[in-house]
Write an enzyme that holds these catalytic residues in place. Structure first.
Site, PDB file in Angstrom:
ATOM      1  N   HIS A   1      77.980  36.130  31.181  1.00 47.96           N
ATOM      2  CA  HIS A   1      77.649  35.682  32.541  1.00 47.96           C
ATOM      3  C   HIS A   1      78.447  34.437  32.894  1.00 47.96           C
ATOM      4  O   HIS A   1      79.047  34.336  33.964  1.00 47.96           O
ATOM      5  CB  HIS A   1      76.145  35.387  32.642  1.00 47.96           C
ATOM      6  CG  HIS A   1      75.753  34.574  33.835  1.00 47.96           C
ATOM      7  ND1 HIS A   1      75.979  33.207  33.921  1.00 47.96           N
ATOM      8  CD2 HIS A   1      75.165  34.918  35.008  1.00 47.96           C
ATOM      9  CE1 HIS A   1      75.541  32.751  35.077  1.00 47.96           C
ATOM     10  NE2 HIS A   1      75.040  33.772  35.753  1.00 47.96           N
ATOM     11  N   ASN A   2      78.471  33.468  31.975  1.00 43.78           N
ATOM     12  CA  ASN A   2      79.173  32.218  32.251  1.00 43.78           C
ATOM     13  C   ASN A   2      80.680  32.426  32.332  1.00 43.78           C
ATOM     14  O   ASN A   2      81.366  31.765  33.111  1.00 43.78           O
ATOM     15  CB  ASN A   2      78.835  31.179  31.185  1.00 43.78           C
ATOM     16  CG  ASN A   2      77.447  30.596  31.374  1.00 43.78           C
ATOM     17  OD1 ASN A   2      76.582  31.206  31.995  1.00 43.78           O
ATOM     18  ND2 ASN A   2      77.205  29.426  30.830  1.00 43.78           N
TER      19      ASN A   2
ATOM     20  N   ASN B   1      58.730  15.322  24.632  1.00 42.02           N
ATOM     21  CA  ASN B   1      60.110  14.842  24.638  1.00 42.02           C
ATOM     22  C   ASN B   1      60.245  13.784  23.553  1.00 42.02           C
ATOM     23  O   ASN B   1      59.287  13.066  23.250  1.00 42.02           O
ATOM     24  CB  ASN B   1      60.470  14.261  26.004  1.00 42.02           C
ATOM     25  CG  ASN B   1      61.968  14.057  26.170  1.00 42.02           C
ATOM     26  OD1 ASN B   1      62.710  15.001  26.435  1.00 42.02           O
ATOM     27  ND2 ASN B   1      62.421  12.811  25.995  1.00 42.02           N
TER      28      ASN B   1
ATOM     29  N   GLY C   1      70.940  26.937  36.860  1.00 41.87           N
ATOM     30  CA  GLY C   1      70.979  25.494  37.019  1.00 41.87           C
ATOM     31  C   GLY C   1      69.593  24.921  37.251  1.00 41.87           C
ATOM     32  O   GLY C   1      68.565  25.589  37.051  1.00 41.87           O
TER      33      GLY C   1
ATOM     34  N   HIS D   1     104.846  50.795  10.204  1.00 41.51           N
ATOM     35  CA  HIS D   1     103.440  50.952  10.555  1.00 41.51           C
ATOM     36  C   HIS D   1     103.105  52.353  11.047  1.00 41.51           C
ATOM     37  O   HIS D   1     101.926  52.713  11.121  1.00 41.51           O
ATOM     38  CB  HIS D   1     103.046  49.929  11.628  1.00 41.51           C
ATOM     39  CG  HIS D   1     103.102  48.509  11.140  1.00 41.51           C
ATOM     40  ND1 HIS D   1     102.201  48.009  10.228  1.00 41.51           N
ATOM     41  CD2 HIS D   1     103.954  47.494  11.419  1.00 41.51           C
ATOM     42  CE1 HIS D   1     102.485  46.738   9.972  1.00 41.51           C
ATOM     43  NE2 HIS D   1     103.554  46.407  10.678  1.00 41.51           N
TER      44      HIS D   1
ATOM     45  N   ALA E   1      72.509  22.373  22.716  1.00 41.03           N
ATOM     46  CA  ALA E   1      72.889  23.409  21.760  1.00 41.03           C
ATOM     47  C   ALA E   1      73.490  22.795  20.502  1.00 41.03           C
ATOM     48  O   ALA E   1      73.985  21.664  20.506  1.00 41.03           O
ATOM     49  CB  ALA E   1      73.885  24.371  22.407  1.00 41.03           C
TER      50      ALA E   1
ATOM     51  N   LYS F   1      74.259  35.901  28.290  1.00 41.38           N
ATOM     52  CA  LYS F   1      74.396  34.662  29.069  1.00 41.38           C
ATOM     53  C   LYS F   1      75.814  34.103  28.959  1.00 41.38           C
ATOM     54  O   LYS F   1      76.374  33.574  29.926  1.00 41.38           O
ATOM     55  CB  LYS F   1      73.385  33.626  28.571  1.00 41.38           C
ATOM     56  CG  LYS F   1      73.498  32.234  29.209  1.00 41.38           C
ATOM     57  CD  LYS F   1      73.359  32.276  30.721  1.00 41.38           C
ATOM     58  CE  LYS F   1      73.064  30.900  31.319  1.00 41.38           C
ATOM     59  NZ  LYS F   1      74.000  29.843  30.967  1.00 41.38           N
TER      60      LYS F   1
ATOM     61  N   VAL G   1      66.869  17.559  32.548  1.00 43.32           N
ATOM     62  CA  VAL G   1      66.862  18.150  33.887  1.00 43.32           C
ATOM     63  C   VAL G   1      66.343  19.581  33.862  1.00 43.32           C
ATOM     64  O   VAL G   1      65.438  19.957  34.612  1.00 43.32           O
ATOM     65  CB  VAL G   1      68.286  18.101  34.489  1.00 43.32           C
ATOM     66  CG1 VAL G   1      68.344  18.906  35.777  1.00 43.32           C
ATOM     67  CG2 VAL G   1      68.702  16.656  34.751  1.00 43.32           C
ATOM     68  N   MET G   2      66.920  20.423  32.989  1.00 42.35           N
ATOM     69  CA  MET G   2      66.531  21.830  32.941  1.00 42.35           C
ATOM     70  C   MET G   2      65.120  22.016  32.382  1.00 42.35           C
ATOM     71  O   MET G   2      64.330  22.808  32.899  1.00 42.35           O
ATOM     72  CB  MET G   2      67.534  22.619  32.109  1.00 42.35           C
ATOM     73  CG  MET G   2      68.875  22.813  32.776  1.00 42.35           C
ATOM     74  SD  MET G   2      68.805  23.984  34.143  1.00 42.35           S
ATOM     75  CE  MET G   2      68.615  25.537  33.265  1.00 42.35           C
TER      76      MET G   2
ATOM     77  N   SER H   1      69.793  31.202  33.366  1.00 42.56           N
ATOM     78  CA  SER H   1      70.857  30.857  34.299  1.00 42.56           C
ATOM     79  C   SER H   1      70.300  30.501  35.667  1.00 42.56           C
ATOM     80  O   SER H   1      69.310  31.081  36.111  1.00 42.56           O
ATOM     81  CB  SER H   1      71.845  32.017  34.447  1.00 42.56           C
ATOM     82  OG  SER H   1      72.850  31.692  35.393  1.00 42.56           O
TER      83      SER H   1
END
Length: 469
Positions: A187-188, A33, A132, A450, A78, A184, A13-14, A130
């Protein structure tokens, strides 16, 4: 046939949308592809753009179709598929040929691949995209990472296909190595949080104010004309107004309340912990998605502990909800930019924070009117927390009481607001000069010796309690 200016692997799709975008902007592109049938179908359906698209039967055919020095975009899942594709392509490429991973990669993978590329003396870019399918097709936000010279080679094409904000392309180099993919990722994470806060306010309208979906749609549509104007508020109005063609009911009322996720929000939360850069609103949003999938446990919980959220009529107004969402959004973004700054310093990336805000103004999922003001504030002082920038200080002074009323009232009536509550808790910590960590330091010194710093600066760094097991 003339050689292509750029290549692309992966026509999902992307990938298909991005390839059409490149061709539409006047650039010749070669595509491949794994399934040649997909390549053929894509090319046949490209219409008049097909004249700028060269379909390749195999990787060697793809490489041969691109002018040197070549640049090839990977739009594959990924993880291992990226490594496998790089391994298959590299033997076919020259030393100046550039591979661009434009998927949702974990930045650690990108850092590793970038280091491998340096060792081999070849260029490599990790690029966040980004927006979609719609963004990929008509103008995404693009965050590049890798060698600046490599980015400059492809910048004309990336700027041509990117979304534009008042004529400025939303495509920028963010720094070396994994910087682009890290930006990115954050961002997500912000996207998760923004969506969660909107969902929480939707729930208050639905369950607290007894509003039906069409009325809620009207509220979102009105809010989209003000300070909250953004893509996510806009689409929230659309989905609230939509009707299910099967039942005639509001579409929202037939959707199971179990949210999916692909992991990038979780990556943001994990990396924030490693960086000691608190992003509690994002962490709460990730938690809420995880809990949403526990349907049977949630139903059992309601059975055991009684009815769920109680009415809020007379206790809160729509103006309160709008103010709470404005304040929550500012707090969330402030946390995100602080995390980016921490990562940039840790990894020596030099990420330009104002450019992040500028890139996000159009094309991406979190685009909003507020980002324009954030870009200006970060340009004035990139080191300053956004909540201390005058424009956002004024907004928080105006709206934080609404956030406080909403969180407190909702808690008393059994409404869960994890993201908005987390934002408020962080805000109160950030505006308290004398907190309670002195108790933590005393406890740590008591059981572990500590040590601590004293308010008076005296060189006594242990308490009188001595050593205790």
């Amino acid at each position: 046939m003339a050689l292509a200016e750029i290549g692309l692997v992966g026509l999902g799709v992307m990938g298909a949308a991005l390839a059409l975008n490149i061709a539409e902007k006047g650039h010749r592109i070669a595509v491949w592809n794994r399934s040649h049938d997909v390549t053929g179908t894509f090319h046949a359906g490209a219409g008049e753009l097909a004249t700028r698209i060269t379909p390749a039967r195999d990787l060697a055919d793809l490489v041969a179709a691109i002018a040197v020095p070549r640049a090839i975009i990977l739009m594959v899942p990924a993880g291992d598929p990226v490594d496998q594709m790089i391994a298959a392509l590299r033997p076919l490429l020259g030393p100046d040929d550039l591979i661009i991973d434009a998927g949702n990669a974990n930045f650690h993978d990108t850092e590793r691949r970038a280091a491998d590329a340096v060792a081999q003396g070849v260029p490599y870019i990790g690029m966040g995209v980004s927006g979609g399918e719609e963004g990929a097709r008509h103008g995404p936000a693009i965050m590049g990472g890798g060698p600046k010279a490599a980015w400059d080679r492809i910048a004309p094409i990336m700027e041509a296909i990117a979304a534009k904000h008042e004529g400025t392309p939303c495509a920028t180099w963010m720094g070396p190595g994994g910087a682009g993919h890290f930006v990115k990722t954050v961002h997500n994470g912000i996207e998760y949080a923004d969506m969660q806060m909107i969902a929480e306010v939707y729930g208050l309208m639905r369950d607290g104010l007894d509003m039906a979906a069409p009325g809620i749609a009207g509220v979102f549509e009105a809010w989209n004309e003000g300070a909250l104007r953004s893509y996510l508020i806009e689409i929230s109005g659309h989905v609230a107004r939509a009707v299910d063609p099967e039942t005639g009911s509001a579409m929202l009322d037939v959707i199971l309340d179990a949210a999916g996720q692909k992991g990038t929000g979780r990556w943001t939360a994990i990396e924030a912990q490693h960086l000691a850069a608190p992003v509690p609103v994002i962490e709460a949003a990730v938690m809420a998605r995880n809990v949403s999938s526990r349907l049977s446990e949630r139903r059992a919980g309601e059975t055991v502990f009684g009815p769920g959220p109680q009415p809020l009529a007379g206790a809160l107004t729509l103006k309160d909800l709008e103010g709470a969402l404005i304040a929550g959004k500012i707090l969330c973004y402030a946390q995100g930019f602080t995390m980016l700054d921490s990562a940039s310093k840790t990894w020596n990336w030099g990420v330009p924070l104002p450019e992040c805000a500028k890139v996000w103004r159009e094309g991406c999922i979190i685009r909003s009117a507020m980002l324009d003001h954030m870009a200006q504030a970060l340009t004035e002082d990139p080191a300053r927390n956004l909540i201390l920038a005058p424009a956002f200080t004024d907004l928080l002074k105006q709206h934080h009481e609404a956030l406080r009323r909403v969180v407190a009232t909702a808690a008393l009536k059994g409404h869960s607001l994890p993201a908005l509550s987390a934002g408020l808790a962080w805000f109160d910590l950030m505006r308290t000069a004398r907190g309670t960590a002195n108790m933590l330091q005393a406890q740590r010194d008591f059981f572990g010796a500590h040590g601590f710093d004293r308010l008076d600066g005296k060189p006594i760094h242990h308490g009188p309690w001595g050593s205790h097991a």
